[in-house]
Design a protein around this motif. Structure first.
Motif, PDB file in Angstrom:
ATOM      1  N   ASP A  13       0.858  -1.182   0.000  1.00  0.00           N
ATOM      2  CA  ASP A  13       0.000   0.000   0.000  1.00  0.00           C
ATOM      3  C   ASP A  13       0.892   1.229   0.000  1.00  0.00           C
ATOM      4  OD1 ASP A  13      -2.793  -1.148   0.418  1.00  0.00           O
ATOM      5  OD2 ASP A  13      -1.699  -2.070   2.070  1.00  0.00           O
ATOM      6  N   VAL A  14       0.831   1.989  -1.081  1.00  0.00           N
ATOM      7  CA  VAL A  14       1.705   3.154  -1.230  1.00  0.00           C
ATOM      8  C   VAL A  14       0.866   4.412  -1.434  1.00  0.00           C
ATOM      9  CG1 VAL A  14       3.568   4.212  -2.564  1.00  0.00           C
ATOM     10  CG2 VAL A  14       3.537   1.724  -2.207  1.00  0.00           C
ATOM     11  N   HIS A  15       1.166   5.432  -0.631  1.00  0.00           N
ATOM     12  CA  HIS A  15       0.536   6.735  -0.789  1.00  0.00           C
ATOM     13  C   HIS A  15       1.529   7.645  -1.505  1.00  0.00           C
ATOM     14  CE1 HIS A  15      -2.683   6.154   2.532  1.00  0.00           C
ATOM     15  NE2 HIS A  15      -2.203   4.982   2.152  1.00  0.00           N
ATOM     16  N   VAL A  16       1.105   8.197  -2.613  1.00  0.00           N
ATOM     17  CA  VAL A  16       1.952   9.049  -3.443  1.00  0.00           C
ATOM     18  C   VAL A  16       1.533  10.500  -3.255  1.00  0.00           C
ATOM     19  CG1 VAL A  16       2.800   9.517  -5.767  1.00  0.00           C
ATOM     20  CG2 VAL A  16       2.102   7.185  -5.140  1.00  0.00           C
ATOM     21  N   VAL A  17       2.482  11.346  -2.898  1.00  0.00           N
ATOM     22  CA  VAL A  17       2.222  12.774  -2.719  1.00  0.00           C
ATOM     23  C   VAL A  17       2.819  13.528  -3.902  1.00  0.00           C
ATOM     24  CG1 VAL A  17       2.497  14.768  -1.214  1.00  0.00           C
ATOM     25  CG2 VAL A  17       2.318  12.474  -0.212  1.00  0.00           C
ATOM     26  N   LEU A  18       1.967  14.243  -4.618  1.00  0.00           N
ATOM     27  CA  LEU A  18       2.411  15.006  -5.789  1.00  0.00           C
ATOM     28  C   LEU A  18       2.509  16.493  -5.463  1.00  0.00           C
ATOM     29  CD1 LEU A  18       0.198  13.406  -8.595  1.00  0.00           C
ATOM     30  CD2 LEU A  18       2.574  12.843  -8.009  1.00  0.00           C
ATOM     31  N   ARG A  19       3.402  17.161  -6.150  1.00  0.00           N
ATOM     32  CA  ARG A  19       3.485  18.611  -6.015  1.00  0.00           C
ATOM     33  C   ARG A  19       2.218  19.241  -6.598  1.00  0.00           C
ATOM     34  NH1 ARG A  19       9.046  19.765  -5.021  1.00  0.00           N
ATOM     35  NH2 ARG A  19      10.357  17.936  -5.430  1.00  0.00           N
ATOM     36  N   GLU A  20       1.869  20.418  -6.107  1.00  0.00           N
ATOM     37  CA  GLU A  20       0.689  21.110  -6.616  1.00  0.00           C
ATOM     38  C   GLU A  20       0.851  21.393  -8.115  1.00  0.00           C
ATOM     39  OE1 GLU A  20      -2.013  21.538  -4.740  1.00  0.00           O
ATOM     40  OE2 GLU A  20      -0.873  20.521  -3.150  1.00  0.00           O
ATOM     41  N   VAL A  44      -2.684   5.197  -3.402  1.00  0.00           N
ATOM     42  CA  VAL A  44      -3.466   6.384  -3.062  1.00  0.00           C
ATOM     43  C   VAL A  44      -2.629   7.562  -3.527  1.00  0.00           C
ATOM     44  CG1 VAL A  44      -4.438   7.778  -1.204  1.00  0.00           C
ATOM     45  CG2 VAL A  44      -4.533   5.282  -1.067  1.00  0.00           C
ATOM     46  N   VAL A  45      -3.203   8.413  -4.363  1.00  0.00           N
ATOM     47  CA  VAL A  45      -2.456   9.543  -4.921  1.00  0.00           C
ATOM     48  C   VAL A  45      -3.143  10.833  -4.525  1.00  0.00           C
ATOM     49  CG1 VAL A  45      -1.537  10.598  -7.016  1.00  0.00           C
ATOM     50  CG2 VAL A  45      -1.760   8.100  -6.878  1.00  0.00           C
ATOM     51  N   MET A  46      -2.365  11.801  -4.031  1.00  0.00           N
ATOM     52  CA  MET A  46      -2.927  13.082  -3.609  1.00  0.00           C
ATOM     53  C   MET A  46      -1.885  14.179  -3.776  1.00  0.00           C
ATOM     54  SD  MET A  46      -2.743  12.272   0.457  1.00  0.00           S
ATOM     55  CE  MET A  46      -2.367  10.532   0.200  1.00  0.00           C
ATOM     56  N   THR A  47      -2.365  15.420  -3.761  1.00  0.00           N
ATOM     57  CA  THR A  47      -1.442  16.544  -3.809  1.00  0.00           C
ATOM     58  C   THR A  47      -0.877  16.801  -2.415  1.00  0.00           C
ATOM     59  OG1 THR A  47      -3.121  18.220  -3.316  1.00  0.00           O
ATOM     60  CG2 THR A  47      -2.824  17.589  -5.645  1.00  0.00           C
ATOM     61  N   LEU A  48       0.140  17.648  -2.357  1.00  0.00           N
ATOM     62  CA  LEU A  48       0.767  17.965  -1.080  1.00  0.00           C
ATOM     63  C   LEU A  48      -0.237  18.608  -0.118  1.00  0.00           C
ATOM     64  CD1 LEU A  48       3.298  18.130   0.681  1.00  0.00           C
ATOM     65  CD2 LEU A  48       3.831  20.317  -0.440  1.00  0.00           C
ATOM     66  N   ASN A  49      -1.047  19.523  -0.624  1.00  0.00           N
ATOM     67  CA  ASN A  49      -2.043  20.164   0.238  1.00  0.00           C
ATOM     68  C   ASN A  49      -3.069  19.160   0.748  1.00  0.00           C
ATOM     69  OD1 ASN A  49      -0.928  22.710   0.147  1.00  0.00           O
ATOM     70  ND2 ASN A  49      -2.174  23.385  -1.601  1.00  0.00           N
ATOM     71  N   ASP A  50      -3.461  18.215  -0.112  1.00  0.00           N
ATOM     72  CA  ASP A  50      -4.395  17.174   0.326  1.00  0.00           C
ATOM     73  C   ASP A  50      -3.740  16.280   1.383  1.00  0.00           C
ATOM     74  OD1 ASP A  50      -6.489  18.022  -1.243  1.00  0.00           O
ATOM     75  OD2 ASP A  50      -6.017  16.669  -2.913  1.00  0.00           O
ATOM     76  N   PHE A  51      -2.463  16.022   1.214  1.00  0.00           N
ATOM     77  CA  PHE A  51      -1.759  15.185   2.184  1.00  0.00           C
ATOM     78  C   PHE A  51      -1.703  15.859   3.551  1.00  0.00           C
ATOM     79  CE2 PHE A  51       2.518  13.838   3.942  1.00  0.00           C
ATOM     80  CZ  PHE A  51       2.057  12.639   4.458  1.00  0.00           C
TER      81      PHE A  51
END
Length: 262
Positions: free
Chosen positions: A54-61, A81-88
């Motif tokens: 299970d990997v959560h990926v944080v992307l730059r805005e 699970v993929v989300m932006t930095l602000n969402d993280f």
């Protein structure tokens, strides 16, 4: 098929191969700010032959990486699970629609931090409840727990054993939320409850005997909803809640507490 669907992750011959290939590709993507490992693979001793990663990926805005389309990707080897930095920053906290996901971060591991420690710092804020979070959660779930237990004991008193048992069973999640919140801890998923208690005991305010007695009561409640077990658990929780300063929540129930104490 979604025309945005990328051609990766590549599914390898094993989950380890699939995981290694995805991490290698993601860490060279300039839009990826962080990778976090969660789930069974982040809990020592909980892995089985069926465990995926299970990997959560944080992307730059403003990321344009094709990885942004992989949120919710699931396979026998890898779940993403993929989300932006602000969402993280918000994910799992109060007010977030996915606040139920909080425990996923308690023992999560940082696989990649492209922001010089920022990912790890944000992750650390999710691992335990702040004093304010713990106080609010304990009060909220304590009232829900008392309400559900009171409903069950009323049904027992009035000769309705079946709904009494259902009400008793539904009180347990609230009870566990209270117990962990009183320790500024996030309630673990049921799968990890024993793992958590074995490796991170609730020592503060709970003796080993008290904890074992409470767990025994929980098992008895789930088995048949017996009033004796419900009152035994309530006694432990009432004592701990009052010690933590939640008298006002309990005292608001007035004479109804007589039924809970038996």
């Amino acid at each position: 098929m979604n025309h945005h669907q990328p051609t990766f992750p590549v599914i390898g011959p094993s989950s380890e191969d699939t995981m290694a290939a995805f991490v290698a590709q993601a860490t060279v993507d300039p839009d990826v700010a962080g990778l976090i490992l969660s789930g069974s693979q982040a809990h020592e001793g909980m892995q089985t032959s069926h465990s995926d990663f299970d990997v959560h990926v944080v992307l730059r805005e403003g990321a344009s990486s094709p990885i942004r389309h992989l949120d919710g990707f699931r396979s026998a080897h890898l779940d993403l699970v993929v989300m932006t930095l602000n969402d993280f920053r918000r994910r799992g906290l109060g007010g977030d629609p996915m606040s139920w996901l909080r425990y996923a971060y308690v023992h999560a591991q940082v696989l990649f931090d492209g922001l010089d420690g920022v990912i790890g710092s944000i992750l650390d804020t999710k691992r335990t409840l702040s004093p304010a979070e713990a106080d609010a959660a304990a009060a909220r779930y304590l009232d829900a727990y008392v309400n559900q237990t009171y409903r069950s004991l009323k049904n027992h008193r009035d000769g309705r054993p079946e709904p009494a048992h259902l009400d008793a069973a539904e009180s347990i999640p609230f009870a566990l939320e209270v117990v962990f919140a009183l320790h500024q801890r996030v309630r673990p998923y049921n799968k990890f409850l024993q793992w958590e208690l074995d490796r991170h005991p609730l020592n503060d305010g709970w003796s080993t005997g008290q904890l074992l007695s409470a767990i025994h009561a929980i098992h008895a409640i789930l088995a048949d909803g017996t009033p004796t077990a419900q009152r035994a658990l309530f006694a432990h929780i009432e004592q701990a809640a009052r010690t933590a300063g939640h008298d006002h929540v309990l005292d608001a129930w007035g004479e109804d507490l007589v039924l809970l104490r038996g």
